[in-house]
Motif scaffolding. Structure first.
Motif, PDB file in Angstrom:
ATOM      1  N   THR A  18      44.291  24.150  46.368  1.00 29.54           N
ATOM      2  CA  THR A  18      45.098  24.044  45.161  1.00 29.54           C
ATOM      3  C   THR A  18      44.794  25.191  44.218  1.00 29.54           C
ATOM      4  O   THR A  18      43.635  25.498  43.944  1.00 29.54           O
ATOM      5  N   LEU A  19      45.849  25.833  43.712  1.00 30.40           N
ATOM      6  CA  LEU A  19      45.730  26.937  42.759  1.00 30.40           C
ATOM      7  C   LEU A  19      46.246  26.432  41.417  1.00 30.40           C
ATOM      8  O   LEU A  19      47.427  26.166  41.262  1.00 30.40           O
ATOM      9  N   SER A  20      45.353  26.285  40.440  1.00 29.96           N
ATOM     10  CA  SER A  20      45.750  25.694  39.170  1.00 29.96           C
ATOM     11  C   SER A  20      46.407  26.714  38.245  1.00 29.96           C
ATOM     12  O   SER A  20      46.149  27.912  38.336  1.00 29.96           O
ATOM     13  N   GLY A  21      47.248  26.211  37.356  1.00 29.19           N
ATOM     14  CA  GLY A  21      47.906  27.064  36.372  1.00 29.19           C
ATOM     15  C   GLY A  21      49.098  27.809  36.948  1.00 29.19           C
ATOM     16  O   GLY A  21      49.609  27.503  38.016  1.00 29.19           O
ATOM     17  N   ASN A  22      49.527  28.829  36.214  1.00 26.80           N
ATOM     18  CA  ASN A  22      50.640  29.678  36.622  1.00 26.80           C
ATOM     19  C   ASN A  22      50.059  30.939  37.263  1.00 26.80           C
ATOM     20  O   ASN A  22      49.618  31.852  36.573  1.00 26.80           O
ATOM     21  N   VAL A  23      50.054  31.001  38.592  1.00 30.08           N
ATOM     22  CA  VAL A  23      49.406  32.081  39.340  1.00 30.08           C
ATOM     23  C   VAL A  23      50.295  33.323  39.321  1.00 30.08           C
ATOM     24  O   VAL A  23      51.486  33.246  39.629  1.00 30.08           O
ATOM     25  N   THR A  24      49.709  34.461  38.954  1.00 31.54           N
ATOM     26  CA  THR A  24      50.471  35.714  38.926  1.00 31.54           C
ATOM     27  C   THR A  24      50.169  36.600  40.122  1.00 31.54           C
ATOM     28  O   THR A  24      51.023  37.372  40.544  1.00 31.54           O
ATOM     29  N   MET A  87      50.767  24.957  42.799  1.00 35.16           N
ATOM     30  CA  MET A  87      50.995  25.715  44.022  1.00 35.16           C
ATOM     31  C   MET A  87      49.729  25.626  44.875  1.00 35.16           C
ATOM     32  O   MET A  87      48.623  25.496  44.353  1.00 35.16           O
ATOM     33  N   LYS A  88      49.899  25.694  46.186  1.00 33.09           N
ATOM     34  CA  LYS A  88      48.764  25.592  47.108  1.00 33.09           C
ATOM     35  C   LYS A  88      48.758  26.772  48.077  1.00 33.09           C
ATOM     36  O   LYS A  88      49.811  27.223  48.516  1.00 33.09           O
ATOM     37  N   PHE A  89      47.559  27.249  48.385  1.00 36.92           N
ATOM     38  CA  PHE A  89      47.375  28.283  49.399  1.00 36.92           C
ATOM     39  C   PHE A  89      47.198  27.576  50.740  1.00 36.92           C
ATOM     40  O   PHE A  89      46.334  26.721  50.888  1.00 36.92           O
ATOM     41  N   LEU A  90      48.050  27.932  51.714  1.00 38.29           N
ATOM     42  CA  LEU A  90      47.987  27.287  53.025  1.00 38.29           C
ATOM     43  C   LEU A  90      47.261  28.131  54.062  1.00 38.29           C
ATOM     44  O   LEU A  90      46.597  27.598  54.941  1.00 38.29           O
ATOM     45  N   GLY A  91      47.416  29.469  54.004  1.00 34.66           N
ATOM     46  CA  GLY A  91      46.759  30.308  54.991  1.00 34.66           C
ATOM     47  C   GLY A  91      47.431  31.661  55.138  1.00 34.66           C
ATOM     48  O   GLY A  91      48.182  32.108  54.272  1.00 34.66           O
ATOM     49  N   PHE A  92      47.141  32.301  56.272  1.00 33.13           N
ATOM     50  CA  PHE A  92      47.683  33.624  56.574  1.00 33.13           C
ATOM     51  C   PHE A  92      48.446  33.585  57.893  1.00 33.13           C
ATOM     52  O   PHE A  92      48.115  32.815  58.789  1.00 33.13           O
ATOM     53  N   ARG A  93      49.443  34.450  58.008  1.00 30.05           N
ATOM     54  CA  ARG A  93      50.175  34.641  59.266  1.00 30.05           C
ATOM     55  C   ARG A  93      50.080  36.120  59.634  1.00 30.05           C
ATOM     56  O   ARG A  93      50.337  36.985  58.805  1.00 30.05           O
ATOM     57  N   TYR A 114      42.301  34.524  42.729  1.00 31.62           N
ATOM     58  CA  TYR A 114      43.640  34.554  42.151  1.00 31.62           C
ATOM     59  C   TYR A 114      43.563  34.660  40.636  1.00 31.62           C
ATOM     60  O   TYR A 114      42.593  34.250  40.013  1.00 31.62           O
ATOM     61  N   THR A 115      44.616  35.253  40.058  1.00 38.10           N
ATOM     62  CA  THR A 115      44.740  35.393  38.611  1.00 38.10           C
ATOM     63  C   THR A 115      45.747  34.363  38.132  1.00 38.10           C
ATOM     64  O   THR A 115      46.837  34.252  38.687  1.00 38.10           O
ATOM     65  N   THR A 116      45.376  33.624  37.095  1.00 34.88           N
ATOM     66  CA  THR A 116      46.220  32.527  36.642  1.00 34.88           C
ATOM     67  C   THR A 116      46.177  32.385  35.133  1.00 34.88           C
ATOM     68  O   THR A 116      45.258  32.869  34.474  1.00 34.88           O
ATOM     69  N   ASN A 117      47.179  31.718  34.595  1.00 37.10           N
ATOM     70  CA  ASN A 117      47.221  31.329  33.202  1.00 37.10           C
ATOM     71  C   ASN A 117      47.138  29.811  33.170  1.00 37.10           C
ATOM     72  O   ASN A 117      48.131  29.135  33.416  1.00 37.10           O
ATOM     73  N   THR A 118      45.956  29.273  32.909  1.00 39.18           N
ATOM     74  CA  THR A 118      45.793  27.815  32.926  1.00 39.18           C
ATOM     75  C   THR A 118      46.181  27.180  31.594  1.00 39.18           C
ATOM     76  O   THR A 118      46.315  25.969  31.518  1.00 39.18           O
ATOM     77  N   LEU A 119      46.379  27.979  30.557  1.00 42.58           N
ATOM     78  CA  LEU A 119      46.740  27.407  29.260  1.00 42.58           C
ATOM     79  C   LEU A 119      48.152  26.849  29.241  1.00 42.58           C
ATOM     80  O   LEU A 119      48.498  26.073  28.368  1.00 42.58           O
ATOM     81  N   ASN A 120      48.988  27.210  30.210  1.00 41.26           N
ATOM     82  CA  ASN A 120      50.355  26.695  30.209  1.00 41.26           C
ATOM     83  C   ASN A 120      50.417  25.205  30.531  1.00 41.26           C
ATOM     84  O   ASN A 120      51.445  24.584  30.356  1.00 41.26           O
ATOM     85  N   THR A 121      49.305  24.622  30.994  1.00 37.26           N
ATOM     86  CA  THR A 121      49.299  23.192  31.314  1.00 37.26           C
ATOM     87  C   THR A 121      48.620  22.362  30.233  1.00 37.26           C
ATOM     88  O   THR A 121      48.460  21.173  30.390  1.00 37.26           O
ATOM     89  N   ILE A 122      48.217  23.006  29.141  1.00 39.05           N
ATOM     90  CA  ILE A 122      47.568  22.290  28.036  1.00 39.05           C
ATOM     91  C   ILE A 122      48.626  22.010  26.960  1.00 39.05           C
ATOM     92  O   ILE A 122      49.356  22.899  26.557  1.00 39.05           O
TER      93      ILE A 122
END
Length: 138
Positions: A18-24, A87-93, A114-122
């Motif tokens: 699981t990738l928290s926040g808005n991942v850029t 959003m979730k990371f599943l793997g590589f192809r 990963y780079t994320t903005n977690t403040l968007n969920t507060i």
């Protein structure tokens, strides 16, 4: 092609990260063996749809830092769903070019970040999000 998924080292059971926040962006190190193989990243959006994002071509020797920009059209939040909406990371192809040799191939990954903005969920009342309420009928 071949797909590589994260798994528990003891049980071998696959799991999504699981990738928290808005991942850029997601960045990681990959060791290439100078093969004409295409590397892609597999993610699941907040609605459960799976997306395959291009990462790089493994036509290099040694380690290289790869940065994958997450497209803005990829849904990372749902205002209608109350379940886990990250959003979730599943793997590589890895896909081999038809004209490339397929012997003795090896690939290694390290330091997936990963780079994320977690403040968007507060928001005001955020702490009530996971609260259980006992509602009694009249």
């Amino acid at each position: 092609w071949l797909e590589i998924f994260p798994a528990d080292k003891d049980t071998g059971e696959l799991h999504e990260i699981t990738l928290s926040g808005n991942v850029t962006q997601i960045d990681f190190w990959v060791w290439g063996a100078n093969y004409l193989y295409t590397l892609e990243m597999i993610v699941r959006d907040c609605n459960g749809s799976v997306h395959v994002l291009p990462a790089t071509v493994l036509m290099f020797n040694g380690w290289r830092n790869i940065v994958v920009q997450i497209p803005t059209w990829l849904k990372q939040q749902s205002r209608l769903r109350s379940i886990d909406d990250n959003m979730k990371f599943l793997g590589f192809r890895i896909t081999a070019d038809p004209n490339e040799y397929a012997n003795d191939f090896a690939v290694y990954f390290d330091r997936i970040r990963y780079t994320t903005n977690t403040l968007n969920t507060i928001y005001d009342g955020y702490e009530l999000r996971n609260s259980q309420f006992d509602v009694q009928g009249r």
